[in-house]
Every structure is written in C-alpha cells, then in structure tokens.
Design an enzyme around this catalytic site. Structure first.
Site, PDB file in Angstrom:
ATOM      1  N   PRO A  14      43.482  39.104  42.664  1.00 26.12           N
ATOM      2  CA  PRO A  14      44.429  38.057  43.067  1.00 26.12           C
ATOM      3  C   PRO A  14      44.536  37.866  44.575  1.00 26.12           C
ATOM      4  CG  PRO A  14      45.602  40.000  42.247  1.00 26.12           C
ATOM      5  CD  PRO A  14      44.146  40.222  41.972  1.00 26.12           C
ATOM      6  N   ASN A  15      44.340  38.949  45.337  1.00 25.11           N
ATOM      7  CA  ASN A  15      44.408  38.829  46.798  1.00 25.11           C
ATOM      8  C   ASN A  15      43.248  38.002  47.327  1.00 25.11           C
ATOM      9  OD1 ASN A  15      46.689  40.722  47.335  1.00 25.11           O
ATOM     10  ND2 ASN A  15      45.304  42.172  46.384  1.00 25.11           N
ATOM     11  N   GLU A  45      28.012  43.364  35.856  1.00 21.69           N
ATOM     12  CA  GLU A  45      27.581  44.577  36.543  1.00 21.69           C
ATOM     13  C   GLU A  45      26.919  44.230  37.862  1.00 21.69           C
ATOM     14  OE1 GLU A  45      25.306  48.747  35.411  1.00 21.69           O
ATOM     15  OE2 GLU A  45      25.403  47.146  33.939  1.00 21.69           O
ATOM     16  N   ASP A  74      30.390  38.824  47.754  1.00 19.64           N
ATOM     17  CA  ASP A  74      30.365  40.279  47.741  1.00 19.64           C
ATOM     18  C   ASP A  74      30.632  40.707  49.164  1.00 19.64           C
ATOM     19  OD1 ASP A  74      30.171  42.643  46.189  1.00 19.64           O
ATOM     20  OD2 ASP A  74      28.278  43.095  47.155  1.00 19.64           O
ATOM     21  N   PHE A 157      44.400  44.111  51.969  1.00 20.33           N
ATOM     22  CA  PHE A 157      44.049  45.001  50.864  1.00 20.33           C
ATOM     23  C   PHE A 157      42.770  45.725  51.231  1.00 20.33           C
ATOM     24  CE2 PHE A 157      42.154  40.879  50.187  1.00 20.33           C
ATOM     25  CZ  PHE A 157      40.891  41.130  49.672  1.00 20.33           C
ATOM     26  N   TYR A 159      40.223  48.037  52.756  1.00 18.55           N
ATOM     27  CA  TYR A 159      40.178  48.874  53.961  1.00 18.55           C
ATOM     28  C   TYR A 159      40.959  48.283  55.139  1.00 18.55           C
ATOM     29  CZ  TYR A 159      36.432  51.298  51.445  1.00 18.55           C
ATOM     30  OH  TYR A 159      35.711  51.998  50.502  1.00 18.55           O
ATOM     31  N   ARG A 185      35.535  37.137  55.492  1.00 18.22           N
ATOM     32  CA  ARG A 185      35.564  36.161  54.401  1.00 18.22           C
ATOM     33  C   ARG A 185      35.926  34.784  54.924  1.00 18.22           C
ATOM     34  NH1 ARG A 185      38.372  38.930  51.322  1.00 18.22           N
ATOM     35  NH2 ARG A 185      36.622  39.910  50.269  1.00 18.22           N
TER      36      ARG A 185
END
Length: 200
Positions: A14-15, A45, A74, A157, A159, A185
C-alpha cells in the site's frame, strides 16, 4: 477528453501504491492496484538477478490476467561495502518478505564498525510499463546516500529510516512530498511519465 485507460500496478504494497498513484495522478489513466484488479492472491516469483528482470517478470505475470497496461517496479538498496548487496534481495534480506525491522537490523549489523565514509549506498528503482501489444517502456532512478548508524524518522518504509541523504536527513524523516521529489522511485516515475506523454 479521451476515456481514461486502465493501468494496473503490480504491487500489493500500500505504501508503494500510494507513492505511484500520487506521482501519476494528473495523467489520463485510471490507476488500479493488482488487488483492485482482482489479483490479490496472485504471487509472482521474482527469479531475476537484476531489477530489470524482476520488474518485467512482474509486469508479464499481471498482464497475463488483465490484458491491460501494467506498471511494475523492482527496487532495493545497494551497499558499496557489501558489493551491491542486498540489491534484488532487499525485501527478503533477513529471510522474511517485507520485514522492515529485521532487514534494517541485519544491514546495520553487517556494517558495524565501519565509518561514515565507507557506508556509501544507493536506492535503485527500475520501472517497466508493459503495453497490451508487448511494447515496453523502461526507466531507472538512483538516489545516493549512506547507511546511517541508527533508525531515524517515522515516515517511509523499508530501509528509509537508516538511509541518510547528503543533506543529513534520513529518507524516513522526509514528508511524502519531499520524498517523491528526490526518491529513486520518484525519479524513475518521472522518466516513465515523460515517455508516456509520447504514447497518448
């Protein structure tokens, strides 16, 4: 105005979803999470050895079910003194997927005794946007800093509380707006946004 096109984001976090929706809110697309697209139980996966490979695996896995545009990312932290680790294994560094507390503790332990100048690190994010016709847009964002000596800040959130930016604050001490402006991001999403403008 053209009808909004549906874009499914390949995340259940959600973050992360909130960050992406905030950065794409002015775009003429309807942004949905994979949960909202009815794929809450779908687990893909991440077998790739690079951020790019994992992002594309996630995008293809979601698109196989939705047929829509899919945005997948990612990301992780790469630490110079650990030869780029945890890297693609950042979320499960301590063995349990998404356990931020244990991941942070393990990283701090791994760097114990090292001075600030040897704790250089980078947050890396690779975003792919996969179109229904198979076309792929890719963008990479990097934010440099160093791993601090203790957790600071209640924001963010992962690290964020131990990642210290050049100006001295941790990522966890920033407001959401401040973080979007400088985060890995945020940088990758702005690049994707520019590329997307050419598609609409």
């Amino acid at each position: 105005m053209e009808d909004k096109k549906t874009l499914v984001i390949a995340t259940g976090n959600p973050n992360k979803l909130k960050e992406i929706q905030s950065l794409l809110r002015d775009f003429p697309i309807s942004v949905k999470s994979k949960d909202e697209a009815g794929l809450k139980s779908l687990e893909i996966e991440e077998t790739g050895t690079t951020f790019e490979e994992n992002a594309l695996l996630k995008a293809k896995g979601i698109q196989a079910h939705t047929g829509t545009m899919v945005l997948a990312d990612d990301s992780g932290i790469t630490v110079d003194a650990l030869q780029g680790a945890p890297g693609v294994y950042s979320a499960r560094y301590a063995g349990e997927e998404g356990n931020d507390q244990r991941n942070n503790e393990k990283l701090l332990d791994a760097l114990e005794g090292l001075p600030k100048e040897k704790r250089g690190a980078a947050f890396v994010c690779v975003i792919v946007l996969l179109f229904p016709d198979g076309k792929v847009l890719k963008a990479r964002g990097v934010t440099r800093g160093y791993v601090g000596f203790e957790k600071r800040g209640q924001g963010g959130f992962g690290y964020d509380p131990i990642f210290v930016l050049p100006q001295g604050k941790t990522m966890g001490e920033l407001t959401g707006k401040e973080k979007n402006e400088i985060s890995h991001r945020g940088k990758a999403l702005r690049k994707i946004k520019e590329l997307l403008k050419e598609e609409f």
